[in-house]
Design an enzyme around this catalytic site. Structure first.
Site, PDB file in Angstrom:
ATOM      1  N   ASP A   1       0.856  -1.168   0.000  1.00  0.00           N
ATOM      2  CA  ASP A   1       0.000   0.000   0.000  1.00  0.00           C
ATOM      3  C   ASP A   1       0.901   1.229   0.000  1.00  0.00           C
ATOM      4  OD1 ASP A   1      -2.227   1.733   0.641  1.00  0.00           O
ATOM      5  OD2 ASP A   1      -1.437   1.730   2.689  1.00  0.00           O
TER       6      ASP A   1
ATOM      7  N   ASP B   1      -1.697  -0.775   5.957  1.00  0.00           N
ATOM      8  CA  ASP B   1      -1.811  -0.220   7.298  1.00  0.00           C
ATOM      9  C   ASP B   1      -3.082  -0.663   8.013  1.00  0.00           C
ATOM     10  OD1 ASP B   1      -3.592   1.306   5.908  1.00  0.00           O
ATOM     11  OD2 ASP B   1      -2.296   3.062   5.837  1.00  0.00           O
TER      12      ASP B   1
HETATM   13  P1  ADP Z   1      -3.933   4.337  -0.172  1.00  0.00           P
HETATM   14  O1  ADP Z   1      -4.380   3.166  -0.959  1.00  0.00           O
HETATM   15  O2  ADP Z   1      -2.755   5.017  -0.815  1.00  0.00           O
HETATM   16  O3  ADP Z   1      -3.695   4.038   1.272  1.00  0.00           O
HETATM   17  P2  ADP Z   1      -6.636   5.270   0.249  1.00  0.00           P
HETATM   18  O4  ADP Z   1      -7.275   4.021  -0.289  1.00  0.00           O
HETATM   19  O5  ADP Z   1      -6.741   5.515   1.693  1.00  0.00           O
HETATM   20  O6  ADP Z   1      -5.122   5.415  -0.233  1.00  0.00           O
HETATM   21  O7  ADP Z   1      -7.304   6.507  -0.486  1.00  0.00           O
HETATM   22  C1  ADP Z   1      -7.339   6.601  -1.891  1.00  0.00           C
HETATM   23  C2  ADP Z   1      -7.720   8.000  -2.334  1.00  0.00           C
HETATM   24  O8  ADP Z   1      -9.061   8.273  -1.923  1.00  0.00           O
HETATM   25  C3  ADP Z   1      -6.868   9.085  -1.737  1.00  0.00           C
HETATM   26  O9  ADP Z   1      -5.738   9.347  -2.496  1.00  0.00           O
HETATM   27  C4  ADP Z   1      -7.827  10.271  -1.720  1.00  0.00           C
HETATM   28  O10 ADP Z   1      -7.853  10.901  -2.971  1.00  0.00           O
HETATM   29  C5  ADP Z   1      -9.173   9.625  -1.491  1.00  0.00           C
HETATM   30  N1  ADP Z   1      -9.576   9.636  -0.077  1.00  0.00           N
HETATM   31  C6  ADP Z   1      -9.679   8.576   0.746  1.00  0.00           C
HETATM   32  N2  ADP Z   1     -10.109   8.949   1.959  1.00  0.00           N
HETATM   33  C7  ADP Z   1     -10.233  10.291   1.925  1.00  0.00           C
HETATM   34  C8  ADP Z   1     -10.635  11.287   2.874  1.00  0.00           C
HETATM   35  N3  ADP Z   1     -10.958  10.990   4.134  1.00  0.00           N
HETATM   36  N4  ADP Z   1     -10.651  12.546   2.479  1.00  0.00           N
HETATM   37  C9  ADP Z   1     -10.326  12.878   1.231  1.00  0.00           C
HETATM   38  N5  ADP Z   1      -9.955  12.004   0.303  1.00  0.00           N
HETATM   39  C10 ADP Z   1      -9.912  10.737   0.624  1.00  0.00           C
HETATM   40 MG    MG Z   2      -3.249   3.298   3.289  1.00  0.00          MG
END
Ligand code: ADP
Ligand code: MG
Length: 666
Positions: free
Chosen positions: A353, A553
Site C-alpha cells: 500500500d 496499514d
Molecule cells: P492508499 O491506498 O494510498 O492508502 P486510500 O485508499 O486511503 O489510499 O485513499 C485513496 C484516495 O481516496 C486518496 O488518495 C484520496 O484521494 C481519497 N480519499 C480517501 N479517503 C479520503 C478522505 N478521508 N478525504 C479525502 N480524500 C480521501
Molecule cells: Mg493506506
C-alpha cells in the site's frame, strides 16, 4: 481464535505466567523419579557387570521393579492415553520394549536363564531424562512470552494530594496520571502530558535507537525511560495494553499448528506401527530363521524399539516454530499463527500500500486552488469541517491545516466516509464532498478544466490531490504531499535482492503513485483502487503464481490483507490490535518485511535439517539395531542401553539446532 484476555488475573494485569513458561521449577516429581531411576539403575549396572551375586538375579529384580513401574508409570499412562485416542505414539515403543525386556528377565530369574534388567531400567531412566529435557526446552522456547511478561512493572507512581505515591499496577485506570523517572520502566501505555525524554522501545518494536518523546507523544508500557521525568496519562492498561496484546498474540501463535507440523505428526503416527512391525519381523527372523537364542532375538527386538522412539521426529518441528515465533516477537514481527511463519518464507510477490505504508502517512497540505467564486480559506475551511470525523491521514492533515482540532468544534451534522474515495458531510446547510476524482465521477460531477489542469500539475510533482465539491459543484482542489519513509527505499531494495517482486497497490491517482513508485524503486504501480479492488488485485497476483503478500496499514487495506496468502499489517507502537492479516509489524518500518521473510526461511531450513536428521538417525539406527552389521562384526553393535543413550543424544541435537534460531540476525 481463543477467547480474549485469558489468564488476566482480576482482569487487570498483563496476565499470569503459565507453568510451561515458568521453566524447570515446579517439576519436582519428575526430578525425584529420575533420581529414583538413577539410584536403582547404577547399582543394577554395577551388579550385572561385576557379577556380584554369582548366578542370583533376585537382588537385581528387586532393584529393577520400582524403576519399571514407578519411573515407568508415566509411559504406561501415556500408552493408555494414546491407544484410547486411537493412535500410537512413542510411549507405546518405550512400554513395549521395556515390558518385554523386564518380563523376559523375570522369567530368566526364576528359570536360571539370561536377564537384561539393566536394559529396561536404563531405557526407562534415560527416557525420563529425555522427556525432562524436552520440557526444559519447552520452557526455553517460551522464553519470549516470559520475557514479555517480565517487562510489565508491578507498580506505578501516581500523584495523590500533590505527593507521589506508589500503587499496584492493577489499580491504575485509563485517565490516571503516572510519573516516570529516568531509568524506570513506563508502567502503562499512554500519552505524555509533560516532560521530554528519550525512550528505549527496543523490547517492543525491535528498534534499537531510542525515540525522543515530548508532550502529546504516545509511549508504550514496558519500555524504558532513559533520561528526564515524564508525566504520562494512562490510555491502555491491563489487557488493553500493547504488551498484553503482544503476549496474547505470541501465545496464540505458539499454540497453533503449522501445516508442516501436521505432516510430521502424521509421519510419527505411521512410524510407530511400522517400527513395531520391523521389530517383530527382526525377532522372528533371528529366532526362527537364523537360529539365534531367544535372548539374542529379544535383545534385537528391544533395541529396535528403543532406538526408534521418535522423540526427535516429534519435536523437530514444534521447537523450531516456537523459537522462530519468539525471535520474531523480539524483532517486532508478530506472527499470528505457525502457518504464517511457514508461508512467509515462500513469498514471491509483495504488494505494498502507498499511504501510511511506503510513505509516512503524515501528509502536509501544500496547495489550495480555488475554482470559482470561493476563496481559498473557504475551501480549506469546508474541507476541514467535513473531514473532522475521519481518521484518514489525508483527513487529519486537512483538519490540521484548517486550524481545527480533530473531532472538536466540528459543525457538520452528518458524516459518511467512503473508504478509498473520500467523505461526504452536511455542514451548516451545505453538502460538502471531499475526495478523489473518482468520487466526483461516482457522484456525477465534472470539475472545470482549470481545476483539472491544476490537479495534474500538482500530481506530476508527486502530490496527492483532493477535490472539494459544495452542493453539487466542484469548488476547488487541495494538494497534499506525503514523503517516503526514510527506510522504504532500502526495504524495497532488500526485497528485490531476495528476488521478490514488488508492486504498489494504491487508491491514489496514477501520476502521484507513479512518482512515489519511482522514488521507492518500484516500477509496477496499480492505482485508483478501492479497498475491494485492492483485494481483487491481490487475487489477480495470486493467479500469476507464487505466494503473494500484502503489506498495508490495516485501515482500508483489510480486505486485501485478508485475501493475500500472507497479510502483513503495519502497526505503530501501541496500535497492534489489528485484526486483519497474519502478521503484525509493530514498528512501522518496511525493512521488517524482508526480515520476516528471512526469519521464516531460516526457520524452515532448520525444520528441514531436523526432519532430515531424525529420519537419517532413525533409519540408520534401526538398520544397525536389527543386526545388519552382524555378518561383519559377528556380534550385536547396539545394546538397548547404547540405543537409549543414542536416542537422548538425538533429542539434544534437534533441540540444540532449534535453539540456534534464537540468535538469528538478519
Ligand atoms: P492508499 O491506498 O494510498 O492508502 P486510500 O485508499 O486511503 O489510499 O485513499 C485513496 C484516495 O481516496 C486518496 O488518495 C484520496 O484521494 C481519497 N480519499 C480517501 N479517503 C479520503 C478522505 N478521508 N478525504 C479525502 N480524500 C480521501
Ligand atoms: Mg493506506
Amino acid at each position: 481464535m481463543t477467547e480474549r484476555g485469558r489468564g488476566g488475573g482480576a482482569g487487570c494485569c498483563a496476565g499470569d505466567i503459565r507453568p510451561e513458561e515458568r521453566g524447570p521449577e515446579g517439576r519436582l516429581s519428575d526430578i525425584l523419579l529420575i533420581a529414583l531411576g538413577l539410584g536403582m539403575t547404577i547399582p543394577i549396572l554395577a551388579i550385572e557387570s561385576c557379577n556380584l551375586f554369582g548366578a542370583g538375579h533376585l537382588p537385581v529384580l528387586v532393584l529393577a521393579t520400582p524403576v519399571q513401574f514407578l519411573v515407568g508409570w508415566k509411559f504406561y499412562f501415556g500408552t493408555y492415553r494414546s491407544i484410547s485416542a486411537g493412535r500410537l505414539d512413542m510411549n507405546v515403543l518405550v512400554v513395549t520394549s521395556t515390558t518385554l525386556a523386564y518380563s523376559y528377565s523375570v522369567y530368566g530369574t526364576f528359570r536360571g536363564g539370561t536377564t537384561f534388567f539393566e536394559a529396561s531400567a536404563t531405557v526407562l531412566t534415560l527416557m525420563s531424562i529425555g522427556e525432562y529435557l524436552e520440557h526444559l526446552a519447552q520452557g526455553k522456547v517460551s522464553y519470549a512470552v516470559r520475557k514479555l511478561m517480565q517487562l510489565q512493572p508491578r507498580t506505578a507512581r501516581t500523584i495523590q494530594n500533590g505527593k507521589p505515591v506508589d500503587v499496584d499496577i492493577c489499580r491504575i485506570a485509563a485517565g490516571d496520571t503516572v510519573l516516570v523517572k529516568a531509568g524506570e520502566r513506563i508502567p502503562v501505555d499512554g500519552t505524555v502530558l509533560e516532560g521530554t525524554s528519550s525512550v528505549d522501545e527496543s523490547m517492543i518494536t525491535g528498534e534499537s535507537i531510542p525515540v525522543d518523546k515530548g508532550a502529546g507523544d504516545c509511549v508504550i508500557g514496558g519500555t524504558v525511560n532513559r533520561n528526564g521525568i515524564l508525566q504520562v496519562e494512562a490510555t491502555g492498561v491491563g489487557e488493553r495494553s500493547a504488551l498484553s496484546q503482544i503476549t496474547r498474540l505470541v501465545r496464540e501463535a505458539q499454540e497453533s499448528k503449522a501445516p508442516v507440523q501436521r505432516m510430521a505428526d502424521r509421519a510419527v503416527s505411521y512410524f510407530v506401527p511400522l517400527v513395531l512391525m520391523i521389530s517383530l519381523f527382526a525377532f522372528l527372523a533371528w529366532f526362527l530363521f537364523a537360529g539365534q537364542t531367544l535372548a539374542f532375538s529379544l535383545t534385537v527386538a528391544v533395541t529396535i524399539l528403543v532406538i526408534a522412539c521418535p522423540c526427535a521426529l516429534g519435536i523437530a518441528v514444534p521447537t523450531v516454530i516456537m523459537v522462530g515465533l519468539g525471535r520474531g516477537a523480539e524483532m517486532g514481527i508478530l506472527f499470528k499463527n505457525a502457518g504464517a511463519l511457514e508461508r512467509t518464507g515462500r513469498i514471491s510477490t509483495v504488494a505494498l500500500d502507498k499511504t501510511g505504508t511506503l510513505t509516512l502517512g503524515e501528509p502536509e497540505l501544500t496547495d489550495v486552488v480555488s475554482g470559482g467564486g470561493w476563496s481559498r480559506e473557504d475551501i480549506l475551511g469546508m474541507a476541514g469541517n467535513a473531514e473532522c470525523h475521519s481518521d484518514h491521514p489525508l483527513a487529519r492533515a486537512m483538519v490540521r491545516a484548517a486550524g481545527k482540532s480533530h473531532s472538536h468544534n466540528c459543525d457538520c451534522t452528518s458524516f459518511a466516509a467512503i473508504p478509498g474515495y473520500g467523505v461526504e458531510g452536511t455542514c451548516g446547510n451545505r453538502t460538502v464532498l471531499v475526495g478523489s476524482r473518482k468520487l466526483l465521477m461516482l457522484k456525477g460531477l465534472e470539475p472545470q478544466d482549470s481545476l483539472l489542469d491544476a490537479a495534474s500539475r500538482l500530481e506530476s510533482r508527486g502530490k496527492t490531490t483532493v477535490f472539494v465539491a459544495v452542493d453539487g459543484e466542484v469548488a476547488g482542489v487541495l494538494a497534499l504531499s506525503d514523503t517516503l519513509k526514510p527506510s522504504s527505499k532500502e526495504a524495497v531494495e532488500r526485497l528485490q535482492a531476495m528476488n521478490i517482486r514488488t508492486i504498489i497497490v494504491t487508491g491514489d491517482n496514477e501520476r502521484t503513485s507513479k512518482s512515489i513508485g519511482l522514488e521507492a524503486g518500484i516500477g509496477r504501480v496499480m492505482h485508483g483502487l478501492s479497498p475491494m479492488q485492492k483485494a481483487e488485485t491481490v487475487q489477480e497476483l495470486k493467479k500469476e503464481g507464487g505466494v503473494v503478500a500484502m503489506v498495508g496499514d490495516g485501515i482500508n487495506d483489510a480486505p486485501a490483507l485478508a485475501r493475500a496468502d500472507v497479510g502483513m499489517a503495519i502497526g505503530s507502537g501501541t496500535d497492534i490490535a489489528i485484526d486483519a492479516g497474519d502478521i503484525v509489524i509493530v514498528k512501522s518500518d518496511l525493512r521488517n518485511v524482508s526480515q520476516a521473510i528471512g526469519l521464516s526461511r531460516r526457520a524452515m531450513s532448520k525444520i528441514n535439517q531436523n526432519l532430515a536428521f531424525s529420519l537419517l538417525y532413525n533409519s540408520v539406527g534401526i538398520a544397525v539395531a536389527a543386526g545388519l552389521l552382524f555378518p561383519l562384526t559377528h556380534q550385536l553393535v547396539l545394546s538397548p542401553l547404547v540405543a537409549a543413550i543414542a536416542e537422548v543424544l538425538s533429542d539434544f541435537i534437534v533441540i540444540g539446532n532449534a535453539l540456534l534460531l534464537r540468535w538469528y540476525n538478519p
